[in-house]
Every structure is written in structure tokens, then in C-alpha cells.
Enzyme design. Structure first.
Site, PDB file in Angstrom:
ATOM      1  CB  THR A 107      42.140  33.648  45.099  1.00 62.15           C
ATOM      2  OG1 THR A 107      41.454  32.533  44.511  1.00 62.15           O
ATOM      3  CG2 THR A 107      42.172  33.469  46.611  1.00 62.15           C
ATOM      4  CE  LYS A 119      40.857  29.116  45.987  1.00 63.88           C
ATOM      5  NZ  LYS A 119      41.065  29.877  44.743  1.00 63.88           N
ATOM      6  CE  LYS A 130      47.017  35.080  45.191  1.00 62.64           C
ATOM      7  NZ  LYS A 130      45.566  34.909  44.856  1.00 62.64           N
TER       8      LYS A 130
END
Length: 293
Positions: free
Chosen positions: A96, A171, A239
Site C-alpha cells: 500500500t 485502497k 501510514k
């Protein structure tokens, strides 16, 4: 059957690579920290010493690491994938990372004749272990069709969401929605505790109504017990929220709930809870309610 390379044997990657090894694909693996490949080697995989060596013997190379700089290093650093990959090979990035960085890396690989798909996954360690991951794929249509049979070994729901970079953008949306889901369940569970209710009964009752969710079903018990074994680390969700907040800024909007969740998670990381499952956002809600946290 394509020869597969797999780079990154952490909690998620090791489980994903295991499914590929058992599927019969010739598999070559690499991990930055030595000692993670023994079980895969026992299942027939070959361990390589560098990402370049993996790429040199693979038709398709999957990457699953933590952040943008890690992917950059694996693909383009010394002895990286770009040094070993042949024209016509395929890189599938299951990490990701930022959509913009993804598009840049894909363009650099394309200049070498290497195809690229961004395929970030959702489902946590349980999904990786059970091969039930949800996967969002950004790629040209023909590249997606090439990647699909490989991804079907490790995931259950594979969706082509657009060109390169689109998977990472989806995502980001996923992680924003999860921020709200986890905070909502945490507040509800703590309210039930403070109101003196039978929390397990409450969860059972709510599961038949509009409040039902995966988070309620699978993480409310952790919030009640104030125990957060690893599923998906707080520090990794933080993150990911950074990526989503950056994308929001680029799009000219604000994400107030995601920003609040990020602030809570920063506090958890600072307090030493970064490796807890992200349901540990309940620690902050419990603390505000003067419950043990």
C-alpha cells in the site's frame, strides 16, 4: 504456468507466498531480513539472495512490503528488480503506497518493457492466511487478465478498478472508511460498557440490524477485553491514512474523521502501541471514558 517471484515475507507476504507455493507455481522468494523463507523452501520454493536474482528467474514478481521507499528500493535500488527483470515480465505490487509514486514506478518499468499492476490488498493477516483477501487492481486490461489467475490464488474478491494507480487510490478510500468503522464500533462498545449493558448480548442484537459490520463482528471482543493481538498494525494504518490525507489534499478536500483517527493513532504509536491491531483505537475511547486502556 508462470514462474512466480515473491519479495517481502512479513506477516502478510509469507502467508500469501505460501498459497502460491502450494498452488504448484514455481516460486522464488526473497526477504530483506534473512531467515523468513525456511518454511517456504520446505514447500518447494527457492530462496534468492537479491530482488534482481528473483526477477531473473521469474515471469511475474509480486512485492509486498510496508511503504513507498521500500518498494522503490526493491524495484530500483542496487540489485533491484529492474536489474534482473526481462522485457515481458510482470510486476504486481501488493503493497500500500501512494498512487503518484505507483504511476511513476510503472512508467520507469514500462521503459524497460516490464508490465506493472498495483494490487493492494485488504483483509489483514486473517485474510492473508485464509486466501480470502480483497484486492484492488490498477492496470491496463490485458495486464489485469494476466495477473488475475495469480491473484486468485491469494484472494477471494479481485476487482479491476482502472489504470495503474487506481488500485492504490481505492485502497486509500478503503482505509478512510475503516477509520470510521473502527472508531464507531469503539465508541459504541465503550458506551455499552459505561451504560452497564451485557456487551456481548448487545453485539449479537446489533448484528441483525443496520449497525452490523465486519469490525463489529470481529473486533468488538478485542475492544471489550482491551486486548489487541495482531491483525493489522496501528502504525501501518496510520501510514495508509497519511496516503489518503495526501490524496484528499491533492483533490482539494478535507477528511475530518480520517484526520481525527490519524491523530489518535499517532498517540498510540507514541505510547508504544504501534504494533497493536488497529482496533486499539479503542484504547483512546476507553481512556476518555476513564476505563482501563
Amino acid at each position: 504456468m508462470e514462474r512466480i517471484g515473491f519479495l517481502g515475507l512479513g506477516t502478510m507476504g509469507a502467508a500469501m507466498a505460501g498459497h502460491l507455493a502450494r498452488s504448484g507455481h514455481p516460486l522464488t522468494v526473497w526477504n530483506r531480513t534473512p531467515g523468513r523463507a525456511a518454511e517456504l523452501v520446505a514447500q518447494g520454493a527457492t530462496e534468492a539472495s537479491t530482488p534482481a536474482a528473483v526477477a531473473a528467474t521469474s515471469d511475474a514478481i509480486l512485492v509486498c512490503v510496508s511503504d513507498t521507499p521500500d518498494v522503490e528500493s526493491i524495484l530500483f535500488g542496487p540489485d533491484g528488480v529492474s536489474d534482473g527483470a526481462r522485457a515481458g515480465s510482470l510486476v504486481i505490487d501488493c503493497s500500500t503506497i501512494a498512487p503518484g509514486a505507483t504511476r511513476d514506478m510503472a512508467a520507469r518499468l514500462a521503459a524497460r518493457g516490464v508490465e506493472f499492476a498495483d494490487a493492494p490488498v485488504s483483509g489483514g493477516s486473517e485474510g492473508a492466511q485464509k486466501a480470502t483477501l480483497t484486492i484492488f487492481v490498477g492496470a491496463a486490461p490485458a495486464v489485469f487478465e494476466r495477473a488475475r489467475p495469480i491473484l486468485e490464488v491469494i484472494g477471494k474478491t479481485i476487482t479491476h478498478v482502472g489504470p495503474v494507480g487506481s488500485g492504490q487510490a481505492v485502497k486509500a478510500v478503503n482505509q478512510v472508511i475503516l477509520a470510521g468503522a473502527y472508531l464507531g464500533v469503539a465508541e459504541g462498545i465503550v458506551l455499552a460498557i459505561k451504560a452497564g449493558l451485557d456487551v456481548e448480548q448487545v453485539v449479537g442484537a446489533l448484528s441483525g440490524g443496520a449497525a452490523q459490520s465486519w469490525v463489529l463482528a470481529n473486533r468488538s471482543g478485542r475492544m471489550l477485553a482491551n486486548d489487541y493481538p495482531l491483525g493489522f498494525k496501528v502504525e501501518l494504518h496510520l501510514k495508509d491514512l497519511g496516503i489518503a490525507l495526501g490524496l484528499a489534499t491533492e483533490s482539494g478536500m478535507e477528511l475530518p474523521l480520517a484526520a481525527m483517527c490519524a491523530e489518535i493513532e499517532r498517540g498510540l504509536v507514541a505510547a508504544g502501541h504501534g504494533a497493536d491491531d488497529m482496533s486499539a483505537v479503542a484504547r483512546r475511547i476507553r481512556a476518555l471514558a476513564k476505563l482501563p486502556s
